[in-house]
Design a protein around this motif. Structure first.
Motif, PDB file in Angstrom:
ATOM      1  N   ARG A   1      81.448  61.103  83.389  1.00  0.00           N
ATOM      2  CA  ARG A   1      82.370  61.797  84.285  1.00  0.00           C
ATOM      3  C   ARG A   1      83.227  60.800  85.064  1.00  0.00           C
TER       4      ARG A   1
ATOM      5  N   TYR B   1      92.061  60.118  83.999  1.00  0.00           N
ATOM      6  CA  TYR B   1      93.066  61.028  84.575  1.00  0.00           C
ATOM      7  C   TYR B   1      93.749  60.397  85.785  1.00  0.00           C
TER       8      TYR B   1
ATOM      9  N   TYR C   1     100.511  62.616  83.367  1.00  0.00           N
ATOM     10  CA  TYR C   1      99.878  63.874  82.947  1.00  0.00           C
ATOM     11  C   TYR C   1     100.578  65.067  83.608  1.00  0.00           C
TER      12      TYR C   1
ATOM     13  N   THR D   1     102.615  68.278  81.732  1.00  0.00           N
ATOM     14  CA  THR D   1     101.938  69.594  81.718  1.00  0.00           C
ATOM     15  C   THR D   1     102.378  70.548  82.829  1.00  0.00           C
TER      16      THR D   1
ATOM     17  N   GLY E   1      89.790  72.052  88.493  1.00  0.00           N
ATOM     18  CA  GLY E   1      90.276  71.108  87.480  1.00  0.00           C
ATOM     19  C   GLY E   1      91.752  71.400  87.269  1.00  0.00           C
ATOM     20  N   CYS E   2      92.469  71.438  88.413  1.00  0.00           N
ATOM     21  CA  CYS E   2      93.830  72.024  88.428  1.00  0.00           C
ATOM     22  C   CYS E   2      94.878  71.160  87.754  1.00  0.00           C
ATOM     23  N   GLY E   3      94.631  69.841  87.583  1.00  0.00           N
ATOM     24  CA  GLY E   3      95.648  68.983  86.982  1.00  0.00           C
ATOM     25  C   GLY E   3      96.957  69.078  87.745  1.00  0.00           C
TER      26      GLY E   3
ATOM     27  N   ARG F   1      99.973  73.663  87.822  1.00  0.00           N
ATOM     28  CA  ARG F   1     100.910  74.648  87.237  1.00  0.00           C
ATOM     29  C   ARG F   1     100.405  76.086  87.401  1.00  0.00           C
ATOM     30  N   ASP F   2      99.139  76.330  87.073  1.00  0.00           N
ATOM     31  CA  ASP F   2      98.622  77.701  87.045  1.00  0.00           C
ATOM     32  C   ASP F   2      98.371  78.239  88.461  1.00  0.00           C
TER      33      ASP F   2
ATOM     34  N   ASP G   1      90.146  69.355  92.115  1.00  0.00           N
ATOM     35  CA  ASP G   1      90.090  68.429  90.979  1.00  0.00           C
ATOM     36  C   ASP G   1      89.273  67.221  91.430  1.00  0.00           C
ATOM     37  N   PHE G   2      88.568  66.562  90.498  1.00  0.00           N
ATOM     38  CA  PHE G   2      87.817  65.380  90.939  1.00  0.00           C
ATOM     39  C   PHE G   2      88.691  64.137  90.991  1.00  0.00           C
TER      40      PHE G   2
ATOM     41  N   MET H   1      95.442  62.983  90.923  1.00  0.00           N
ATOM     42  CA  MET H   1      95.946  64.199  90.280  1.00  0.00           C
ATOM     43  C   MET H   1      96.322  65.232  91.343  1.00  0.00           C
TER      44      MET H   1
ATOM     45  N   CYS I   1      86.783  67.462  94.350  1.00  0.00           N
ATOM     46  CA  CYS I   1      85.354  67.693  94.068  1.00  0.00           C
ATOM     47  C   CYS I   1      85.098  67.748  92.574  1.00  0.00           C
TER      48      CYS I   1
ATOM     49  N   SER J   1      90.686  75.714  83.214  1.00  0.00           N
ATOM     50  CA  SER J   1      91.492  75.557  82.010  1.00  0.00           C
ATOM     51  C   SER J   1      91.391  74.118  81.510  1.00  0.00           C
ATOM     52  N   GLY J   2      90.705  73.936  80.396  1.00  0.00           N
ATOM     53  CA  GLY J   2      90.581  72.599  79.802  1.00  0.00           C
ATOM     54  C   GLY J   2      89.735  71.649  80.621  1.00  0.00           C
TER      55      GLY J   2
ATOM     56  N   HIS K   1      85.343  68.541  79.122  1.00  0.00           N
ATOM     57  CA  HIS K   1      85.162  67.120  79.442  1.00  0.00           C
ATOM     58  C   HIS K   1      83.748  66.787  79.910  1.00  0.00           C
TER      59      HIS K   1
HETATM   60  C1  LIG Z   1      92.817  68.847  80.467  1.00  0.00           C
HETATM   61  S1  LIG Z   1      93.156  68.700  82.189  1.00  0.00           S
HETATM   62  C2  LIG Z   1      93.604  70.398  82.552  1.00  0.00           C
HETATM   63  C3  LIG Z   1      94.435  70.527  83.797  1.00  0.00           C
HETATM   64  C4  LIG Z   1      94.878  71.964  84.116  1.00  0.00           C
HETATM   65  N1  LIG Z   1      93.751  72.825  84.371  1.00  0.00           N
HETATM   66  C5  LIG Z   1      95.736  72.509  83.000  1.00  0.00           C
HETATM   67  O1  LIG Z   1      95.304  73.458  82.312  1.00  0.00           O
HETATM   68  O2  LIG Z   1      96.833  71.978  82.799  1.00  0.00           O
HETATM   69  C6  LIG Z   1      91.564  68.559  82.943  1.00  0.00           C
HETATM   70  C7  LIG Z   1      91.596  68.440  84.458  1.00  0.00           C
HETATM   71  O3  LIG Z   1      90.268  68.632  84.940  1.00  0.00           O
HETATM   72  C8  LIG Z   1      89.888  67.589  85.799  1.00  0.00           C
HETATM   73  N2  LIG Z   1      88.449  67.404  85.586  1.00  0.00           N
HETATM   74  C9  LIG Z   1      87.819  66.976  84.467  1.00  0.00           C
HETATM   75  N3  LIG Z   1      86.490  66.955  84.646  1.00  0.00           N
HETATM   76  C10 LIG Z   1      86.264  67.391  85.922  1.00  0.00           C
HETATM   77  C11 LIG Z   1      85.093  67.573  86.709  1.00  0.00           C
HETATM   78  N4  LIG Z   1      83.874  67.266  86.236  1.00  0.00           N
HETATM   79  N5  LIG Z   1      85.233  68.050  87.970  1.00  0.00           N
HETATM   80  C12 LIG Z   1      86.474  68.325  88.474  1.00  0.00           C
HETATM   81  N6  LIG Z   1      87.618  68.140  87.792  1.00  0.00           N
HETATM   82  C13 LIG Z   1      87.517  67.683  86.517  1.00  0.00           C
HETATM   83  C14 LIG Z   1      90.748  66.399  85.372  1.00  0.00           C
HETATM   84  O4  LIG Z   1      90.929  65.464  86.422  1.00  0.00           O
HETATM   85  C15 LIG Z   1      92.046  67.079  84.954  1.00  0.00           C
HETATM   86  O5  LIG Z   1      92.929  67.240  86.031  1.00  0.00           O
END
Ligand SMILES: C[S@@+](CC[C@H](N)C(=O)[O-])C[C@H]1O[C@@H](n2cnc3c(N)ncnc32)[C@H](O)[C@@H]1O
Length: 218
Positions: A19, A26, A33, A37, A66-68, A71-72, A87-88, A92, A108, A126-127, A131
């Motif tokens: 992790r 990221y 990124y 996106t 995990g908002c990246g 967008r959503d 988001d962690f 980002m 977080c 979402s996505g 991970h």
């Molecule tokens: C593939 S991106 C998707 C971003 C967004 N949700 C989208 O659909 O465009 C994954 C996101 O999840 C976050 N992420 C991945 N693993 C995580 C975790 N264990 N806890 C919190 N955030 C996490 C990453 O930092 C990244 O911003």
């Protein structure tokens, strides 16, 4: 290399280290990124999926987890939801929803959610769960179920396939961990976390599928 993966989860591979490395990947390319996106244009059908999910949520408190780019969550905020962006990766949050002046940003990990039981009517993942090492997926789902209110629902996007391992893909030139699932297999893990499945949809977008589930305990 099997199925596009560079390395499986071998003996001695440490899930927290995975992790941390995903977070560093990221964080190091957060700006790139977000640019790749932040709009719906490269993701046909995604905006409609989200609008449909949002249209019958039982309340307005929403978590984009995990908002990246955000967008959503930003779309849902425009639709009138009270959105928390989490988001962690701090970079980002800064480059994504922070730059759009979103009000509630929380840094977080999905495996240690700092929210009260029943805090949200809707959660989007979402996505994100793709991970996590497969061994941690159920624990994350148990935590997500807890923060849903009694009639709350979660929408999750995952990638179809088998196996898990490191992969360099997309707009991030660093390796990230990917865990792949068959849609039914993932739905079963959700059920083992006591989520009730509403719908499993295999998307037209590449190898994506979505699962909508609820807590439904009132
Ligand atoms: C593939 S991106 C998707 C971003 C967004 N949700 C989208 O659909 O465009 C994954 C996101 O999840 C976050 N992420 C991945 N693993 C995580 C975790 N264990 N806890 C919190 N955030 C996490 C990453 O930092 C990244 O911003």
């Amino acid at each position: 290399m099997v199925g596009g993966l560079d390395q499986g989860l071998g003996e001695g591979v440490n899930a927290p280290e995975i992790r941390k490395e995903v977070c560093r990947a990221y964080s190091g390319f957060a700006d790139e990124y977000v640019s790749a996106t932040h709009s719906y244009e490269p993701f046909p059908g995604l905006e409609d999926e989200l609008r449909t999910f949002a249209s019958d949520l039982p309340g307005s408190r929403f978590l984009d987890l995990g908002c990246g780019s955000g967008r959503d969550g930003l779309l849902l905020a425009k639709l009138g939801f009270d959105v928390v962006f989490a988001d962690f990766s701090l970079p980002m949050l800064h480059h994504g929803p922070g730059s759009a002046r979103a009000r509630w940003l929380v840094c977080c990990d999905v495996l240690g959610l700092p929210f009260c039981e029943g805090a949200f009517s809707g959660v989007l993942l979402s996505g994100v769960l793709l991970h996590l090492p497969r061994s941690q997926c159920r624990d994350a789902l148990v935590g997500v179920r807890k923060i849903l209110d009694g009639r709350g629902r979660v929408l999750m996007s995952m990638k179809r396939g088998t196996g898990e391992g490191w992969r360099v893909a997309g707009s991030i030139p660093k390796r990230r961990w990917f865990s792949y699932y068959a849609p039914d297999e993932f739905a079963e893990i959700c059920e083992s976390a006591r989520l009730v499945i509403d719908r499993v949809t295999v998307s037209d977008r590449e190898d994506w599928f979505t699962v909508t589930a609820g807590r439904y305990d009132i």
